[in-house]
Design a protein around this motif. Structure first.
Motif, PDB file in Angstrom:
ATOM      1  N   ASN A   7       0.845  -1.194   0.000  1.00 53.41           N
ATOM      2  CA  ASN A   7       0.000   0.000   0.000  1.00 53.41           C
ATOM      3  C   ASN A   7       0.885   1.251   0.000  1.00 53.41           C
ATOM      4  OD1 ASN A   7      -1.679   2.222   0.829  1.00 53.41           O
ATOM      5  ND2 ASN A   7      -3.191   0.729   1.549  1.00 53.41           N
ATOM      6  N   VAL A   8       0.681   2.138  -0.973  1.00 51.96           N
ATOM      7  CA  VAL A   8       1.520   3.351  -1.055  1.00 51.96           C
ATOM      8  C   VAL A   8       0.778   4.604  -0.560  1.00 51.96           C
ATOM      9  CG1 VAL A   8       3.048   2.479  -2.855  1.00 51.96           C
ATOM     10  CG2 VAL A   8       0.938   3.648  -3.498  1.00 51.96           C
ATOM     11  N   PHE A   9      -0.250   4.385   0.252  1.00 52.26           N
ATOM     12  CA  PHE A   9      -0.924   5.488   0.945  1.00 52.26           C
ATOM     13  C   PHE A   9      -0.915   5.275   2.458  1.00 52.26           C
ATOM     14  CE2 PHE A   9      -2.901   5.851  -3.267  1.00 52.26           C
ATOM     15  CZ  PHE A   9      -2.825   7.216  -3.487  1.00 52.26           C
ATOM     16  N   SER A  10      -0.267   4.212   2.931  1.00 59.50           N
ATOM     17  CA  SER A  10      -0.391   3.775   4.327  1.00 59.50           C
ATOM     18  C   SER A  10       0.067   4.833   5.334  1.00 59.50           C
ATOM     19  CB  SER A  10       0.376   2.472   4.546  1.00 59.50           C
ATOM     20  OG  SER A  10       1.746   2.645   4.232  1.00 59.50           O
ATOM     21  N   HIS A  11       1.083   5.627   5.020  1.00 57.14           N
ATOM     22  CA  HIS A  11       1.512   6.656   5.974  1.00 57.14           C
ATOM     23  C   HIS A  11       1.446   8.060   5.362  1.00 57.14           C
ATOM     24  CE1 HIS A  11       5.438   7.014   3.956  1.00 57.14           C
ATOM     25  NE2 HIS A  11       5.525   5.702   3.987  1.00 57.14           N
TER      26      HIS A  11
END
Length: 237
Positions: free
Chosen positions: A150-154
């Motif tokens: 996931n490239v929105f997790s942080h």
């Protein structure tokens, strides 16, 4: 030495002096046929492969015409050749793989896997895909499975998780272009990402459409705000 352009009217070839237009084969019994060309790639033999609104085509150099390869698919909008000479592409949001030796087509239905938006080959020779859900996926040949990240997790909570483009960013790295959070960079070894460029100077968000490598340290990003150029040597845009 030719330049090739995919357009809404067909495939254009420029020889330095003039353009020549090639249309897709017309289908019998259909009153309306679109000639939209979405993507182009070449294989190690120099064959030009064409993704279009009416499926997958190749350019026949001897006959100088576009020949349909698979008649069961439409809307081919992302295409890449892997290290084994297999063709990976998207038909709508379905990931597909075509093996030229066996003539077999393998499809990865989005209902079971993910809704794919772009596919690329990393410098290590792996197939990576981005999706509508804010995730990127590495294809694992053993077991025909995928690793998901996931490239929105942080990052800040996005208004959309649509990822438009995935592209190799050098050894061990990938660029991911999103619709609302600009450019992200994914480190393959650590399975982590960072946001490289999220906002325009006026604080509006950046929608990345395309990415291309210009030189060893220079990458160009096509966005709805214009072109951003990254110098990797100093990480400056």
């Amino acid at each position: 030495g030719f330049l090739w352009f995919g357009t809404k009217e067909g495939l254009n070839r420029f020889d330095g002096y003039r353009f020549k237009l090639f249309h897709l084969e017309k289908e019998r019994g259909q009153a309306f046929n679109t000639d939209n060309i979405y993507c182009l790639t070449t294989d190690k033999n120099g064959t030009l492969w064409v993704g279009s609104a009416r499926g997958l085509y190749r350019f026949d150099e001897e006959q100088e015409k576009l020949v349909r390869v698979l008649d069961s698919l439409i809307e081919v909008n992302s295409i890449v050749m892997d290290k084994n000479g297999q063709l990976w592409f998207l038909s709508w949001n379905t990931l597909c793989r075509y093996n030229f030796q066996t003539g077999k087509l393998k499809m990865f239905p989005p209902e079971k896997y993910f809704y794919a938006t772009s596919v690329c080959l990393s410098e290590e020779g792996d197939i990576w895909i981005c999706s509508t859900r804010g995730t990127i996926h590495k294809f694992n040949a053993a077991g025909e499975s995928f690793s998901t990240y996931n490239v929105f997790s942080h990052s800040a909570a996005p208004s959309s998780t649509w990822l438009q483009k995935i592209y190799p960013a050098g050894k061990g790295s990938l660029f991911v272009g999103s619709s609302v959070q600009g450019i992200k960079q994914f480190d393959i070894a650590t399975s982590t990402y960072r946001d490289l460029l999220t906002f325009n100077p006026d604080k509006t968000t950046i929608f990345v459409r395309d990415i291309i490598k210009y030189s060893e340290n220079e990458y160009w990003f096509a966005t709805e705000s214009g072109i951003f150029i990254l110098d990797k040597s100093n990480q400056q845009f």
